[in-house]
Design a protein around this motif. Structure first.
Motif, short mmCIF file in Angstrom:
data_model
loop_
_atom_site.label_atom_id
_atom_site.label_comp_id
_atom_site.label_asym_id
_atom_site.label_seq_id
_atom_site.Cartn_x
_atom_site.Cartn_y
_atom_site.Cartn_z
N ARG A 45 0.87 -1.33 0.03
CA ARG A 45 -0.02 -0.09 0.01
C ARG A 45 0.75 1.26 -0.10
N VAL A 46 2.07 1.17 -0.39
CA VAL A 46 3.16 2.22 -0.62
C VAL A 46 2.29 3.58 -1.21
N ARG A 47 2.75 4.65 -0.70
CA ARG A 47 2.10 5.89 -1.37
C ARG A 47 3.06 6.23 -2.49
N SER A 48 2.83 5.61 -3.72
CA SER A 48 3.66 5.64 -4.70
C SER A 48 3.86 7.14 -5.17
N GLU A 49 2.85 8.02 -5.09
CA GLU A 49 3.08 9.22 -5.64
C GLU A 49 4.28 9.97 -4.90
N LEU A 50 4.13 9.70 -3.42
CA LEU A 50 5.00 10.47 -2.72
C LEU A 50 6.51 10.04 -3.12
N LEU A 51 6.82 8.87 -3.17
CA LEU A 51 8.13 8.39 -3.92
C LEU A 51 8.35 8.93 -5.30
N GLY A 52 7.44 8.77 -5.98
CA GLY A 52 7.53 9.28 -7.64
C GLY A 52 7.96 10.63 -7.72
N MET A 53 7.24 11.68 -6.60
CA MET A 53 7.60 12.82 -6.52
C MET A 53 8.99 13.18 -6.02
N ALA A 54 9.27 12.48 -4.89
CA ALA A 54 10.61 12.69 -4.47
C ALA A 54 11.74 12.21 -5.45
N TYR A 55 11.56 11.27 -6.22
CA TYR A 55 12.68 10.77 -7.35
C TYR A 55 12.69 12.01 -8.13
N ASP A 56 11.49 12.60 -8.65
CA ASP A 56 11.62 13.37 -9.89
C ASP A 56 12.26 14.92 -9.23
N PHE A 57 11.69 15.18 -7.93
CA PHE A 57 12.19 16.36 -7.37
C PHE A 57 13.99 16.18 -7.36
N ALA A 58 14.37 15.25 -6.91
CA ALA A 58 16.10 15.03 -6.68
C ALA A 58 16.70 15.14 -8.02
N LYS A 59 16.01 14.29 -8.76
CA LYS A 59 16.43 14.34 -10.53
C LYS A 59 16.77 15.68 -10.87
N LYS A 60 15.51 16.60 -10.81
CA LYS A 60 15.44 17.95 -11.20
C LYS A 60 16.32 18.82 -10.64
N HIS A 61 16.58 18.78 -9.44
CA HIS A 61 17.16 19.65 -8.69
C HIS A 61 18.66 19.41 -8.47
N HIS A 62 19.11 18.26 -8.49
CA HIS A 62 20.76 18.09 -8.49
C HIS A 62 21.27 18.28 -10.23
N GLY A 63 20.23 18.38 -10.83
CA GLY A 63 20.28 18.95 -12.56
C GLY A 63 21.55 18.45 -13.08
N GLU A 64 22.37 19.15 -13.35
CA GLU A 64 23.85 18.87 -13.98
C GLU A 64 24.84 18.33 -13.17
N GLN A 65 24.49 18.27 -11.95
CA GLN A 65 25.81 17.70 -10.96
C GLN A 65 26.05 16.47 -11.36
N SER A 66 27.63 16.16 -11.43
CA SER A 66 27.79 14.62 -11.62
C SER A 66 28.80 14.23 -10.23
N ARG A 67 28.92 13.14 -10.21
CA ARG A 67 29.54 12.41 -9.19
C ARG A 67 31.00 12.29 -9.87
N ASP A 68 31.83 11.39 -8.90
CA ASP A 68 33.17 11.18 -9.37
C ASP A 68 33.20 10.15 -10.28
N SER A 69 32.12 9.31 -10.04
CA SER A 69 31.96 8.23 -11.14
C SER A 69 31.79 8.68 -12.47
N GLY A 70 31.43 10.00 -12.74
CA GLY A 70 30.81 10.44 -14.04
C GLY A 70 29.19 10.07 -14.12
N GLU A 71 28.73 9.68 -13.14
CA GLU A 71 27.05 9.38 -13.16
C GLU A 71 26.65 10.67 -12.97
N ALA A 72 25.23 10.81 -13.10
CA ALA A 72 24.60 12.14 -12.72
C ALA A 72 24.51 11.76 -11.53
N TYR A 73 24.61 12.96 -10.64
CA TYR A 73 24.64 13.01 -9.28
C TYR A 73 22.98 12.40 -8.53
N TYR A 74 22.01 12.46 -9.40
CA TYR A 74 20.98 11.94 -8.67
C TYR A 74 21.02 10.57 -8.34
#
Ligand code: MN
Length: 751
Positions: A45-74
């Protein structure tokens, strides 16, 4: 990995890191839908909309940042969320995992998080952000254990800690992408010293083992490779024995009719390495041990399995532990035993139920589940798994859910030892640990005695505060200092630590010393003038040296305190000078100049010589009577002294006396104490240190009688007053070797 392993004694470690070669890298980044599906698998019964929103939010706001691995920060927060889903935490925690770096690294503030994701998520994100800040400011100086305690004390909701641990694990998994070796090593060392033990403390043994292995790989790759190689070698050599013992085990357990399953266990390279480091034992001794885990459904079954095994194989003494009867504070429950099986092979067994196994793997996280249709911490499940079954647990569970005071959480988690401390910081971020209740002066003295001596105020978290304010966890304390030492009398009240108290006492003593010097100087000058000399003409430094003092001030102080009489100084200056004095038969005469300084009363003859009765050894605080003895001076007796009877018919000689306030600070009185103690080696040292610890100064000691079994001693002790004397007597009586300790006064044999 059934049956595949050679292993030893650590509990936990359900899913060890692959032993061979390099660890498999982190799994590919989950998509939004994959993450939701992973959570839904245990939380339909997980509130999937909460997780989905948080996922999108992190992806959007970490934006172009990247990790040492070269992967996108998110990818980092997504992996952290995925690790939290591995331990089956609730959606609030997983959303916090997705958002944990957003406030720290982007323009978003905690208010935005609260508006979008609710107060629960915001609180957890805020907690993690705060931990990160502290980590940054105090890293340089934090010793591992202290920092660990600090983290615990600061963590109000255990889920904050779980997010932090998942964050750290993922950072370790991607550590090899970091370019600077010093930075890699520092992180690895910190992980090994702080985070892995912390994970173990909350029961996350698996996570802790993964952290240790990743850190080990960074810090000592050769040792790790060597150990893995030897382990694989041993495994090949012993394949036959292992299969045979497993078959024996299955045969014995099948005969009981109990439902069970067996798992083999693999030794962790790092814990093996630690054993080799610590104990002088060979690799074979540690590693050459078969290890299995038997998992059953009911706690009673554990004991039946134990009974069957112990009757068939010999149990190795000292290796048996019953953590079902007495679980560890973090809830870990299991039976551990080591047996000598067929072929004389040692076999280590852990016997536990499914729920105990779950707790061993997930710790406190094992007890998140459905209860009354909502997903959260499940008290009954925790209780069934052996978490402290008393009433405290209910409170513990509520605290976990509500995120209560850190103090309360720690108490109920039986980590209350951390509550005895308060963790504070200097303005530069140095961690200063003080006992709970400590105040700014304690902080000042903990930094440096010079800081304490000159403290006049304190700024706490940037605001000027009273010195009376007890410090709180996380306080940044800045001490405001004066130019010179100027503690105020009574400041001892504003301290909590022994260090600060004794420093303040030292300062008071120093100030007293200055006063006695001034007093001594006046007395010496007065005595010199009485002989007709001008003090200015006398080379007093020479006199002081001749009398054995290093400095003139030392002599002045001795005179001020009454330890040296001015008459002695006069004798040194004018040898043969005859003062108008009579003999002083009393034991502790005090210079005539001093009399008015120590006692006061009506009808005292000016300049009278004062004697403290050798019969009763009065000390300040005693009720006293003076007797004006012609040709001798004023003799002070305790009002109960039997000697006073001699003057019953001469009331004109009696004087009512009181001690002056100076008498108490002068340490002029010598009390005599009679002690009966066991006649054994070291007894004198014990007595002397008891007296010294009570701030008494022994001026004389003599043996009154000695028997094979006991010894009777007379001790003359300089005390400032009766209160001190009472303390010394109490201290002596508290010693095991002391039979009896009393004041020795004529006519008062036994009190
Ligand atoms: Mn992070």
């Amino acid at each position: 990995m059934d049956g595949s392993a050679l292993s030893a004694s650590e509990q936990g470690a359900g899913k060890p890191v692959p032993a061979s070669g390099e660890p498999s890298g982190p799994p590919p980044v989950l998509s939004r839908e994959e993450l939701i599906a992973k959570v839904r698998a245990y939380h339909p019964r997980v509130r999937s909309e909460l997780l989905g929103m948080a996922y999108d939010f992190a992806k959007k706001h970490h934006g172009e940042q990247s990790r040492d691995s070269g992967e996108a920060y998110y990818s980092h927060p997504v992996q952290v969320a995925s690790l939290l889903a591995d331990v089956r935490l609730d959606e609030v925690t997983i959303a916090a995992g997705l958002l944990h770096d957003v406030v720290e690294d982007t323009e978003i503030d905690i208010g935005d998080i609260e508006v979008r994701f609710g107060a629960d998520v915001a609180e957890l994100v805020d907690g993690v952000t705060k931990l990160d800040k502290l980590e940054f400011t105090s890293r340089e100086t934090a010793q591992a254990e202290n920092f660990q305690k600090f983290l615990l004390a600061m963590t109000s909701d255990i889920r904050v800690l779980l997010v932090k641990l998942a964050d750290r694990l993922h950072n370790m998994e991607t550590l090899h992408f970091r370019k600077k070796p010093e930075s890699r090593q520092r992180t690895a060392r910190e992980t090994m010293d702080i985070y892995a033990p912390l994970a173990r403390r909350v029961g996350l043994y698996d996570l802790a083992a993964r952290m240790d292995d990743l850190a080990f790989r960074e810090l000592n790759p050769e040792a790790r490779r060597a150990i893995i190689f030897r382990l694989e070698e041993l495994e090949r050599e012993n394949r036959g024995d292992l299969d045979r013992i497993r078959a024996d085990l299955v045969r014995l357990l099948d005969a009981t009719g109990i439902k069970y399953r067996i798992r083999g266990r693999r030794k962790q390279p790092y814990s093996l390495w630690r054993k080799l480091e610590r104990k002088s034992i060979s690799f074979r001794d540690v590693a050459d041990l078969f290890a299995f885990r038997v998992i059953v459904s009911e706690p009673m079954d554990c004991y039946q399995v134990l009974g069957v095994l112990h009757t068939n194989w010999a149990c190795i003494p000292d290796r048996f532990r019953d953590f079902i009867s007495v679980p560890k504070p973090n809830g870990y429950a299991s039976i551990h035993t080591t047996l000598r099986a067929s072929g004389n092979r040692r076999v280590e067994l852990q016997i536990r139920t499914e729920t105990m196994d779950l707790t061993a793997e997930y710790g406190v996280a094992a007890h998140w589940g459905y209860k009354n249709r909502s997903y959260g911490f499940d008290l009954d499940s925790a209780r069934a798994a052996g978490l402290d079954p008393d009433a405290n647990l209910k409170a513990f569970a509520e605290l976990l859910r509500d995120g209560a005071e850190p103090g309360e959480f720690l108490e109920h988690a039986k980590l209350e030892m951390y509550r005895e401390h308060v963790f504070t910081f200097s303005p530069k971020g140095k961690l200063i640990i003080l006992p709970a209740g400590a105040m700014p002066l304690d902080f000042a003295y903990a930094v440096h005695s010079a800081v304490g001596d000159t403290a006049i105020g304190a700024r706490i978290n940037g605001e000027e505060k009273s010195l009376r304010r007890p410090l709180k966890n996380g306080d940044v304390v800045e001490i405001i200092r004066g130019k010179t030492a100027q503690p105020v009398r009574g400041w001892e009240m504003l301290t909590h630590t022994g260090r600060a108290k004794s420093a303040l006492r030292r300062l008071e003593r120093e100030r007293d010393t200055a006063e006695f010097r001034r007093l001594g100087e006046g007395l010496i000058n007065q005595a010199l003038r009485r002989t007709g000399a001008d003090p200015v003409d006398v080379m007093l430094l020479d006199v002081a040296r001749a009398l054995g003092f290093r400095t003139l001030d030392d002599m002045r102080e001795a005179v001020g305190r009454g330890r040296v009489q001015t008459a002695q100084i006069i004798q040194q200056v004018f040898p043969g000078y005859q003062p108008e004095r009579t003999d002083d038969s009393a034991k502790t005469p005090i210079d005539s100049d001093h009399a008015p300084l120590f006692v006061e009363g009506n009808d005292l003859t000016p300049g009278v010589t004062l004697h403290l009765g050798a019969c009763c050894h009065p000390v300040p605080g005693d009720r006293i009577i003076g007797v004006q003895v012609p040709e001798k001076g004023l003799v002070v007796h305790v009002s109960s002294c039997p000697r006073l009877a001699e003057y019953d018919d001469r009331p004109e000689l009696w004087r009512d006396l009181k001690w002056t306030s100076l008498a108490r600070t002068g340490a002029v009185a010598v009390a005599r104490i009679r002690v009966n103690a066991a006649n054994q080696r070291g007894v004198l040292a014990k007595l002397c240190s008891a007296v010294a610890e009570s701030n008494g100064n022994i001026t004389g000691i003599s043996t009154a009688s000695r028997h094979p079994d006991f010894i009777e001693l007379m001790m003359d002790i300089e005390v400032e007053d009766l209160k001190r004397l009472t303390q010394i007597l109490a201290a002596l009586r508290s010693l095991a070797v002391v039979d009896r300790a009393v004041r020795d006064q004529e006519g008062q044999d036994d009190q």
